[in-house]
Design an enzyme around this catalytic site. Structure first.
Site, PDB file in Angstrom:
ATOM      1  N   PHE A 249       0.820  -1.215   0.000  1.00  0.00           N
ATOM      2  CA  PHE A 249       0.000   0.000   0.000  1.00  0.00           C
ATOM      3  C   PHE A 249       0.849   1.258   0.000  1.00  0.00           C
ATOM      4  O   PHE A 249       0.397   2.315   0.438  1.00  0.00           O
ATOM      5  CB  PHE A 249      -0.991  -0.012   1.179  1.00  0.00           C
ATOM      6  CG  PHE A 249      -1.674  -1.339   1.341  1.00  0.00           C
ATOM      7  CD1 PHE A 249      -2.598  -1.768   0.400  1.00  0.00           C
ATOM      8  CD2 PHE A 249      -1.368  -2.191   2.389  1.00  0.00           C
ATOM      9  CE1 PHE A 249      -3.208  -3.005   0.499  1.00  0.00           C
ATOM     10  CE2 PHE A 249      -1.965  -3.439   2.493  1.00  0.00           C
ATOM     11  CZ  PHE A 249      -2.894  -3.849   1.545  1.00  0.00           C
ATOM     12  N   ILE A 475       1.836  -6.429  -5.768  1.00  0.00           N
ATOM     13  CA  ILE A 475       1.568  -6.388  -4.335  1.00  0.00           C
ATOM     14  C   ILE A 475       0.153  -6.882  -4.034  1.00  0.00           C
ATOM     15  O   ILE A 475      -0.316  -6.769  -2.922  1.00  0.00           O
ATOM     16  CB  ILE A 475       1.796  -4.977  -3.760  1.00  0.00           C
ATOM     17  CG1 ILE A 475       0.911  -3.939  -4.457  1.00  0.00           C
ATOM     18  CG2 ILE A 475       3.265  -4.590  -3.900  1.00  0.00           C
ATOM     19  CD1 ILE A 475       0.961  -2.551  -3.824  1.00  0.00           C
ATOM     20  N   ILE A 632     -11.550  -1.982 -18.218  1.00  0.00           N
ATOM     21  CA  ILE A 632     -11.326  -2.906 -17.108  1.00  0.00           C
ATOM     22  C   ILE A 632     -10.844  -4.223 -17.707  1.00  0.00           C
ATOM     23  O   ILE A 632     -11.571  -4.891 -18.437  1.00  0.00           O
ATOM     24  CB  ILE A 632     -12.622  -3.096 -16.288  1.00  0.00           C
ATOM     25  CG1 ILE A 632     -13.113  -1.761 -15.738  1.00  0.00           C
ATOM     26  CG2 ILE A 632     -12.401  -4.109 -15.164  1.00  0.00           C
ATOM     27  CD1 ILE A 632     -12.101  -0.976 -14.903  1.00  0.00           C
ATOM     28  N   LYS A 636     -13.037  -9.192 -12.232  1.00  0.00           N
ATOM     29  CA  LYS A 636     -12.942  -9.880 -10.941  1.00  0.00           C
ATOM     30  C   LYS A 636     -11.830  -9.266 -10.078  1.00  0.00           C
ATOM     31  O   LYS A 636     -12.052  -8.893  -8.934  1.00  0.00           O
ATOM     32  CB  LYS A 636     -12.664 -11.370 -11.190  1.00  0.00           C
ATOM     33  CG  LYS A 636     -12.825 -12.237  -9.965  1.00  0.00           C
ATOM     34  CD  LYS A 636     -12.541 -13.706 -10.257  1.00  0.00           C
ATOM     35  CE  LYS A 636     -13.760 -14.410 -10.828  1.00  0.00           C
ATOM     36  NZ  LYS A 636     -13.597 -15.888 -10.846  1.00  0.00           N
ATOM     37  N   LYS A 704      -6.875   3.367 -17.192  1.00  0.00           N
ATOM     38  CA  LYS A 704      -6.501   4.607 -16.489  1.00  0.00           C
ATOM     39  C   LYS A 704      -5.984   4.385 -15.068  1.00  0.00           C
ATOM     40  O   LYS A 704      -5.384   5.283 -14.494  1.00  0.00           O
ATOM     41  CB  LYS A 704      -7.706   5.560 -16.419  1.00  0.00           C
ATOM     42  CG  LYS A 704      -8.153   6.074 -17.797  1.00  0.00           C
ATOM     43  CD  LYS A 704      -8.896   7.400 -17.723  1.00  0.00           C
ATOM     44  CE  LYS A 704     -10.290   7.308 -17.157  1.00  0.00           C
ATOM     45  NZ  LYS A 704     -11.002   8.620 -17.244  1.00  0.00           N
ATOM     46  N   GLU A 708      -5.667   3.735  -6.497  1.00  0.00           N
ATOM     47  CA  GLU A 708      -5.798   4.908  -5.615  1.00  0.00           C
ATOM     48  C   GLU A 708      -7.248   5.375  -5.516  1.00  0.00           C
ATOM     49  O   GLU A 708      -7.740   5.632  -4.420  1.00  0.00           O
ATOM     50  CB  GLU A 708      -4.917   6.071  -6.097  1.00  0.00           C
ATOM     51  CG  GLU A 708      -3.566   5.701  -6.676  1.00  0.00           C
ATOM     52  CD  GLU A 708      -2.630   4.999  -5.721  1.00  0.00           C
ATOM     53  OE1 GLU A 708      -2.705   5.256  -4.509  1.00  0.00           O
ATOM     54  OE2 GLU A 708      -1.818   4.165  -6.191  1.00  0.00           O
TER      55      GLU A 708
END
Lengths: 741, 208
Positions: A249, A475, A632, A636, A704, A708
């Site tokens: 993070f 991550i 996208i 999932k 895009k 965040e």
């Protein structure tokens, strides 16, 4: 899934799912090396001053102890003496802590010794025997007491075009003379990333000048660069492996003292050394979202047009690095206001340096901006959604450029329907269910659609599979999975025949996994590497292929085939037999579109909360997150990422706060009993909706970025819902029951 | 499958240093050099082992182990460092996060909170022992299908806890699952998907 299906957009299961559910995924402290030694850190017990002595005799004599390294006996780290900064480093001034280099104590629990033994138990025990003496100095750890010392970041002072400079559009502080105005102060406490994997590293000097690190990092190449520099080694002599990273993070975007300590320790004992921080050390030595004070002034016309915004922020940093983040960015571009002023300042405290935490800066700034939007809507007696629509921007008012794409209105509509916004009452405290007050709130988020250069290698292997490699890390978002999908679609090959390897600095180069930029950057490199591979194979495939276009070439069931020419079928085996290189390495870079367009991802979060009128307990009963994140690639994994950001936002809104006892300059929150993060019972079934329209300017894929915007705007959505439920406006996070009763 | 292994837990190389420095054995310093040298490899180790280690028999994922461990070694560290079963994760070491969840005689426990020597004669199941042969356990299948993870670090603990949650009869509703899974933190926030996976297994009626 069949090869002919469309792969981009398919909700494919993760390619590393099996490894993750069977315990087969290896994280940085899980590699078995011969003769492994174990390192445990000792931290300072004062926040500021000098080390006068360290008594390590008892520790050195303890069973199994191999070495105790401190400032007083550490080998010289050659790079610590080499001054100079790397221009590719982000906007920090100063430099990371040079462990053991001097006797100076800069924050409480600063690493003062590393104890190396032949087991965890022995290293842990011996670490407790190390005693230090200090010459203590008066420390400062409270931001609010240091507001008068706040300063403009040095980088901004030096460069008038630096984004941390004061910003002005129209009149300065014009809100003060506005017809309807508000002025509010907001505080967010220090928040800690706390990935579930403790920060860990295994350092192995394979030769006196060759170093291999199994490390928890978001950037294998950045970590390689940092430690090559620290030891004056050529970069190719340092290898960084981060095949699996147990969350981060943001806290693995920086190199930290424990990594240096493990490397020094491995040098001293001449064995591979494994080091894992404790949960307590995760508060003190690997960064955090900085404590930030903000003031926001806003004025509007009676019919709901914003006339001016002034947004000021003071964030904490350490005494040795100037950490900055884009706290005020959203305020400059989100709403149509003719007058906007922003002022960003820092206050240096005797603490460890902060580091970007998910939705860095923007998540902090959005708490103030989106709370103020709700406050103003209330003053105007307007629905907060309607108020936002009246101030919607059709082009970027900060840069005066068109948006590359912006489908935020579509997000508003999707989210409002799903949460049941029509049930919301303008008057706070109007809805209840027994003792529970019910309220609805919204918050908007945005983050730049960043793209950097990335390189991917692709090769056809003799077994007919395609191997792709890139130094990028994962991550948790599912990088290997979506790259496999992109490759499968580009090659026309079954995803099961594709392997995407990452997390190794020896692979073709890529930037760090940060700033929601991985798919934007590595995605096109994967696509272009696959096209180049097809082109290479086409040239080997004989007459029928000679005049074909690379786009028409596909890899199907062991054959190179050609769209529209059923007779053109060449077995891979024939191509491979021809000898020669079947591998390509391709770099993809952003084009000039960034100069022409303003590129952002957008999100809106809608919350329904239930607040117990007697106890002040807040339950988030519904959370709907809608995003305009371009294409996208995998609904999932992308949906999962959005849900995760929303859960992080619940933590930010309702529970997360790391507290320092300023008398000692030391954290009193030391573990998950004191620092609460959301658990299963705190999280509703988060609903996610994507607009899923490609952005034609960021890259050919149309992506895009998601990571965040998943959290930016969530905390104010919840705070605004609490206001709608109770009439109480909480401007200091987290919203704990004591603030509501 | 069952086999016997007999290996020391931990690395013993530096015990000699300790022994040379310990007051009990200062007597050795008056012993002629060659004798001392011989003793450093054999006798010292045995003497030290008698001080420091206790024997332990337990069964992990069907494999019987006869071990010699320090009493302060946690079950978690024994699994990860001595048996190289790194699927069980260390997330806090204080019993607060659940990443280290294993089954001891069928009950879920935080392996970081119990000493290995407390489990004499017991049967331990870790994430590595959940699949049968190459076939994933239904809970593992469901986690993959519902994407019940992101980084994967809490996942073994979530799955071991989820299996126990269903077996205990605590998966009757979404709310009940959330309550009885709250000891397992997922910082990536994949909770909705984890709950969906557990519900599918519970409602699927397969043997867990």
């Amino acid at each position: 899934m069949k090869a002919q299906d469309k792969q981009i957009g398919a909700p494919m299961n993760r390619v590393d799912g099996r490894l993750k559910v069977t315990g087969g995924a290896k994280y940085s402290a899980e590699y078995e090396l011969p003769n492994m030694a174990y390192a445990v850190l000792v931290g300072s017990t004062i926040a500021k001053g000098r080390l006068t002595s360290i008594d390590a005799k008892a520790a050195e004599k303890a069973p199994g102890v191999l070495a105790v390294v401190t400032h007083f006996n550490s080998p010289k780290v050659p790079g610590f003496d080499t001054a100079g900064k790397d221009p590719s480093q982000p906007a920090t001034v100063g430099g990371p802590l040079k462990i053991f280099k001097d006797d100076k104590i800069r924050y409480n629990d600063q690493v003062i010794a590393v104890v190396v033994a032949d087991s965890w138990e022995r290293a842990r025990y011996a670490a407790r025997l190390v005693k230090a003496q200090y010459a203590q100095e008066k420390h400062k750890t409270n931001l609010e007491a240091s507001v008068s010392d706040a300063f403009l970041p040095t980088a901004a002072k030096k460069n008038p075009k630096h984004p941390m400079n004061d910003y002005q559009r129209g009149q300065v502080d014009a809100y003060k003379t506005g017809a309807i105005k508000l002025e509010s102060e907001y505080v967010i406490p220090t928040e800690v990333h706390h990935p579930m994997e403790l920060q860990s590293i295994t350092a192995h000097w394979e030769a006196p000048d060759r170093l291999t690190l199994y490390d928890k990092t978001q950037g294998t190449m950045a970590t390689r660069r940092d430690f090559a520099k620290e030891w004056n080694l050529p970069e190719e002599n340092v290898k960084v492996i981060a095949t699996f990273v147990g969350g981060a993070f943001g806290n693995a975007l920086h190199s930290w003292p424990h990594e240096s300590a493990a490397i020094i320790a491995a040098k001293v004992v001449n064995r591979p050394v494994k080091l894992m921080l404790t949960r307590e050390q995760m508060f003190t030595n690997v960064g955090y979202r900085p404590y930030t004070w903000q003031k926001l002034g806003m004025s509007a016309t009676p019919d709901g047009k914003i006339t001016a915004i002034t947004h000021e922020s003071i964030g904490q940093t350490s005494t040795y690095e100037e950490f900055t983040e884009s706290t005020l960015a959203q305020t400059r571009m989100m709403y149509q206001s003719p007058n906007v002023t922003t002022r960003y300042r820092l206050a240096s405290l005797d603490v460890c340096s902060p580091i970007w935490m998910r939705g860095p800066g923007e998540a902090t700034g959005a708490f103030a901006l989106e709370s103020a939007m709700d406050e103003m809507a209330h003053m105007l007696n307007l629905d907060p959604l309607e108020f936002r629509l009246r101030n919607y921007t059709e082009q970027d008012p900060e840069k005066n450029k068109p948006w590359s794409t912006k489908f935020l209105k579509e997000c508003y509509q999707l989210g409002a329907e799903r949460v049941g916004w029509n049930k919301r009452q303008l008057k706070p405290g109007s809805l209840r269910d027994g003792e529970w007050l019910i309220g609805y709130g919204m918050g908007v988020g945005t983050f730049g659609a960043h793209r950097g250069a990335a390189t991917v290698g692709a090769q056809l292997l003799p077994d007919g599979t395609v191997l792709l490699q890139c130094a990028t890390t994962d991550i948790g978002p599912g990088t290997g999975t979506v790259m496999t999908q992109i490759a499968a679609e580009t090659l026309g090959l079954d995803p099961k025949k594709i392997r995407f390897e990452l997390g190794n600095s020896s692979f073709p180069k890529a930037g760090t996994q940060g700033g929601s930029s991985t798919v934007n950057s590595v995605g096109p490199a994967t696509q272009e590497a696959c096209l180049a591979l097809k082109e290479k194979l086409r040239t080997l495939a004989g007459a029928a292929f000679a005049s074909a276009k690379k786009e028409d070439v596909t890899l199907t069931d062991g054959y190179l085939t050609l769209a529209g020419n059923a007779g053109a079928r060449v077995p891979y085996a024939d191509l491979i037999k021809q000898g020669g290189d079947k591998a390509v390495t391709v770099e993809a870079k952003p084009g000039p579109e960034g100069q022409q367009y303003s590129m952002y991802s957008f999100s809106v979060h809608f919350a329904e909360v239930r607040v117990h009128e007697l106890t002040g307990e807040v339950r988030v009963s519904k959370l709907v997150s809608c995003a305009d994140a371009g294409t996208i690639v995998n609904e999932k994994t992308a949906g999962n990422q959005m849900k995760g950001g929303a859960v992080g936002g619940i933590g930010m809104a309702l529970m997360e706060a790391a507290h320092i006892d300023d008398r000692f300059g030391r954290y009193v929150t030391k573990d998950f009993a004191d620092y609460h993060v959301p658990v299963h019972a705190d999280s509703p079934d988060v609903q996610v909706a994507f607009v899923n329209k490609p952005d034609p300017h960021v890259n050919n894929l149309g992506t895009k970025g998601i990571g965040e915007i998943a959290i930016i705007g969530v905390a104010p959505a919840i705070a605004n819902a609490v206001f709608n439920a109770t009439g109480k406006r909480i401007r200091e996070l987290p919203i704990t029951p004591d603030k509501l009763i | 499958m069952s086999s016997e292994t007999d290996k020391p837990a931990g690395h013993d190389e530096s015990r000699r240093t300790f022994l040379k420095q310990s007051s009990l054995l200062t007597a050795f310093t008056i012993v002629p050099g060659p004798v001392l040298q011989a003793a450093t490899y054999e006798l010292d180790e045995k003497v030290a082992a008698a001080f420091e280690k206790v024997s332990l028999k337990l069964e992990v994922n069907g494999v019987k182990h006869k071990l010699s461990v320090e009493p302060r070694t946690t079950l978690l560290d024994l699994l990860r460092e001595n048996l190289n079963l790194t699927g069980t994760k260390k997330g806090c070491d204080y019993g607060q996060c659940g990443a280290c969840t294993v089954h001891v005689d069928g009950q879920r426990v935080n392996s970081c909170l119990s000493f290995a020597v407390m489990h004499e004669g017991k049967k331990i199941t870790t994430i590595e022992g959940l699949a049968e042969g190459g076939k994933l356990h239904p809970m593992q299948e469901a986690f993959v299908k519902h994407d019940g993870f992101q980084c994967g670090y809490c996942t073994p603990g979530q799955i071991m806890s989820a299996v126990a949650c269903v077996r205990e009869g605590h998966a009757g509703s979404e709310t009940e699952i959330r309550e009885f899974m709250s000891g397992n933190i997922c910082r990536c926030g994949a909770y909705s998907n984890i709950v969906a996976a557990i519900q599918e297994v519970k409602n699927g009626g397969q043997k867990v």
